[in-house]
Design a protein around this motif. Sequence first.
Motif, PDB file in Angstrom:
ATOM      1  N   ASN A  75      -4.916  -2.930  -3.667  1.00  0.00           N
ATOM      2  CA  ASN A  75      -4.595  -2.242  -3.981  1.00  0.00           C
ATOM      3  C   ASN A  75      -3.360  -3.063  -4.784  1.00  0.00           C
ATOM      4  N   ALA A  76      -3.373  -2.252  -5.888  1.00  0.00           N
ATOM      5  CA  ALA A  76      -2.134  -3.391  -7.490  1.00  0.00           C
ATOM      6  C   ALA A  76      -1.543  -1.714  -7.951  1.00  0.00           C
ATOM      7  N   SER A  77      -0.389  -2.529  -8.677  1.00  0.00           N
ATOM      8  CA  SER A  77       0.241  -1.320  -9.606  1.00  0.00           C
ATOM      9  C   SER A  77       0.082  -1.943 -10.793  1.00  0.00           C
ATOM     10  N   TYR A  78      -0.202  -0.950 -11.610  1.00  0.00           N
ATOM     11  CA  TYR A  78      -0.306  -1.545 -13.080  1.00  0.00           C
ATOM     12  C   TYR A  78       0.536  -1.520 -13.706  1.00  0.00           C
ATOM     13  N   ASN A  79       0.630  -2.630 -14.519  1.00  0.00           N
ATOM     14  CA  ASN A  79       1.964  -2.986 -15.606  1.00  0.00           C
ATOM     15  C   ASN A  79       1.174  -3.006 -16.704  1.00  0.00           C
ATOM     16  N   ILE A  80       2.043  -2.848 -18.073  1.00  0.00           N
ATOM     17  CA  ILE A  80       1.649  -3.548 -19.302  1.00  0.00           C
ATOM     18  C   ILE A  80       2.856  -4.679 -19.595  1.00  0.00           C
ATOM     19  N   GLU A  81       3.024  -5.667 -20.081  1.00  0.00           N
ATOM     20  CA  GLU A  81       3.773  -6.470 -20.105  1.00  0.00           C
ATOM     21  C   GLU A  81       3.730  -7.061 -21.972  1.00  0.00           C
TER      22      GLU A  81
END
Length: 154
Positions: A75-81
Amino acid sequence: MNNNCIFVGRITKDLEMKETKQTGIKYIEFSLAVDNGKDKDGNKRPATFPNFRVWDKRAEVMSQYLHKGSLVMINASYNIEKWQNENGDNRYTHIFNVNNFMFLDNKAKDEREPQVPDYLDKTDAEIVRDVVTEQDPFEAMGQRIAIDQNDLPF
């Protein structure tokens, strides 16, 4: 904005613990091979390989119990770096930060009895031990039941 993504797949390489330079917080970066099933014609779709980062105590648990080929649900959160390369061009990295995970294999790393970390409370420790070592958690409930697709309401 909060987002939540769930993946089931196999870890693509052995996990390597790292530490941040400034604070020394432990973390692991890895990818997961996610099977995408078949299309409507029965042809196998290519797997996808999303990138993940897990921090601190979760990273310690994952590095102790999981290895290349381990089946896991994440279970994860999506991020754009966003970052800039040496030429000053903007670059982007797509990463999923692990919130929780569940072991789906029944084997411990190196086929040994798992050592449950001290920081897990009794309930968590029992869950870790059961998930890692049990062959079939529903075996004690009796015979297996065959379910026909036509019996399902959806």
